[in-house]
Motif scaffolding. Structure first.
Motif, PDB file in Angstrom:
ATOM      1  N   SER A  91     -10.455   4.236   1.169  1.00  0.00           N
ATOM      2  CA  SER A  91      -9.040   4.630   1.122  1.00  0.00           C
ATOM      3  C   SER A  91      -8.376   4.450   2.485  1.00  0.00           C
ATOM      4  N   ARG A  95      -5.128   2.033   3.352  1.00  0.00           N
ATOM      5  CA  ARG A  95      -3.909   2.470   4.043  1.00  0.00           C
ATOM      6  C   ARG A  95      -3.603   1.561   5.233  1.00  0.00           C
ATOM      7  N   PRO A  98      -2.448  -2.547   3.226  1.00  0.00           N
ATOM      8  CA  PRO A  98      -1.984  -2.300   1.855  1.00  0.00           C
ATOM      9  C   PRO A  98      -2.256  -3.448   0.889  1.00  0.00           C
ATOM     10  N   HIS A 124      -6.383   4.064  -4.957  1.00  0.00           N
ATOM     11  CA  HIS A 124      -6.380   2.831  -4.168  1.00  0.00           C
ATOM     12  C   HIS A 124      -7.202   1.711  -4.805  1.00  0.00           C
TER      13      HIS A 124
END
Length: 465
Positions: A91, A95, A98, A124
């Motif tokens: 995850s 971030r 993207p 995600h």
């Protein structure tokens, strides 16, 4: 035999063309991480093949990858927890980048409750597909790239055969070749029939064609794969069984070694034993899971043989192939296994004296009959029994390996040893690992004769003659 339709093949070819056009200026990199059995490894080769066909190259770095796919295993809880831990950790990478695509596929995703968990808790993840949708990867990936949202295909199915999927192999001198998929046995502890579907065999011509192509590429050893490989052919409308397939593979010019796995004891026919003895390219190695020694536990597992029948089968195998190397699977702590039941398992180990045992503490699988049994055995007792079994088998394996001291074996060199960069490694005809010092121009794919100079519990060390 159920195969994907011509229309479906054409549709996936069209999506592959669209993906190639979409990715042509991006030079994307993919990382495919595999958990579980050799069948999963073979599926990952197909995943890489489809990705390579549309323009992906491959990396071993998560930080460099534009696409990360985990091909998952559902057989034991530990593998599932490792996947979930790794996906959770990604995850942060999502971030940071993207546009990174993260995918989950394979047996774990074929379970509806697990797919729902991923959709709910791991936002995600962009791509979720089960074992029956592998051939639809071009379409699913195209949709995920365009729509920037999770694309899911975990359709329940008894399974189909999808031929002519491109395969990306790493140039090894040996290769996995799936000859059938799925399982009809429904052992009460096992999730495989629910996530892999029913038994379905590839046509022999397709198998022989694939192996012939592999030999032309430099492969000299193949391992024929199936969840229950010696049930091959039972679902086909032609008169062919696994013994006949072995003989046909044995006749392929340029092929030097044939192995196969996994075998169910109930399907080890006399014809198959004769084929193993007659075919000079079939290696003297057999993986034959017995799972438990107690007849009561075997019945509760739905294994459909008794201890006596298993031991008689081992006797007949050794009569036909006297120098065979035997390995097996054992489950410790099946629900309500008594001390007497466990002693019967130890009795089988002492009687057969396997070269290698893959042992596991029973893992409850949601959706299987055994998961509904109220279990009275404590985890502490299961671990104690597991340790006892391991100690016994370690002693047996070491004694068998000690008997190899001074013996010479022909090896297929597989490459550099994973534990010592100054050594090469290879396997004997029986599948034992031998490490030996790098010498001259010897390389992966060569055949050499090595004399054993040192023994360990799980491997041997030698010198090239």
């Amino acid at each position: 035999m159920k195969t994907i339709t011509t229309e479906e093949q054409k549709a996936q070819a069209e999506f592959s063309a669209r993906l190639s056009s979409l990715l042509q200026d991006r030079a994307p990199k993919a990382l495919v991480i595999t958990y579980g059995c050799q069948q999963n490894e073979n599926d990952s080769e197909r995943i890489r093949g489809m990705l390579a066909a549309v323009g992906y190259t491959f990396t071993e770095s998560k930080e460099d990858a534009d696409l990360i796919i985990y091909n998952t295993c559902a057989v034991r809880e530990g593998a599932e927890q490792r996947v979930l831990g790794n996906i959770g950790a990604l995850s942060h990478e999502k971030r940071r980048r993207p546009n990174l695509l993260i995918g989950l596929c394979g047996c774990m995703m074929q379970q509806s409750h697990m797919a729902d968990t991923i959709k709910r808790k791991y936002k995600h993840v962009s791509l979720i597909f089960g074992t029956h949708a592998l051939h639809r990867l071009p379409q699913l990936l195209y949709e995920a790239l365009l729509e920037q949202k999770a694309v899911v295909d975990v359709t329940d199915s008894e399974g189909v055969i999808a031929e002519d999927i491109p395969i990306y192999r790493k140039g090894d001198p040996k290769a996995w070749v799936s000859v059938m998929y799925g399982c009809n046995n429904f052992c009460t502890y096992c999730i495989v029939p629910y996530v892999r579907g029913r038994e379905r065999s590839r046509m022999p011509e397709k198998i022989l064609e694939e192996i012939t192509q592999l030999v032309a590429q430099g492969v000299t050893e193949v391992t024929l794969l199936g969840q229950n490989v010696n049930a091959y052919g039972k679902d086909l409308d032609i008169d062919v069984d696994f013994a006949q397939l072995l003989r046909r593979v044995n006749a392929i010019a340029g092929l030097r070694r044939i192995r196969f796995m996994t075998s169910h004891p109930k399907d080890m026919s006399p014809a198959l034993l004769c084929a193993m003895a007659d075919c000079e390219k079939v290696m003297p190695q057999l993986h034959l899971p017995f799972q438990a020694g107690s007849d009561a536990i075997l019945t509760a597992m739905n294994r459909r043989y008794t201890q006596a029948q298993y031991l008689d089968l081992v006797r007949r195998v050794r009569e036909k192939v006297p120098h065979i190397t035997l390995s097996t699977d054992v489950i410790v702590g099946f629900p309500n296994e008594s001390e007497a039941d466990f002693e019967e398992t130890l009795h089988v180990l002492k009687t057969v004296r396997f070269d290698t045992v893959f042992s596991f503490i029973y893992s409850k699988r949601t959706g299987t009959p055994a998961a509904e049994i109220n279990d009275c055995i404590t985890d502490e007792e299961k671990h104690k029994r597991f340790d006892r079994l391991l100690a016994l088998q370690n002693q047996i394996s070491r004694e068998i390996n000690d008997g190899c001291l001074g013996a010479s074996f022909e090896l297929l060199v597989e490459g550099e040893s994973k534990t010592d960069a100054s050594m090469l490694t290879g396997r004997t005809p029986g599948g034992k690992i031998i490490n030996f010092p790098k010498t001259g121009t010897i390389k992966a794919g060569d055949y050499v004769t090595v004399t054993v100079e040192h023994t360990n519990t799980w491997s041997l060390t030698g010198k090239v003659q």
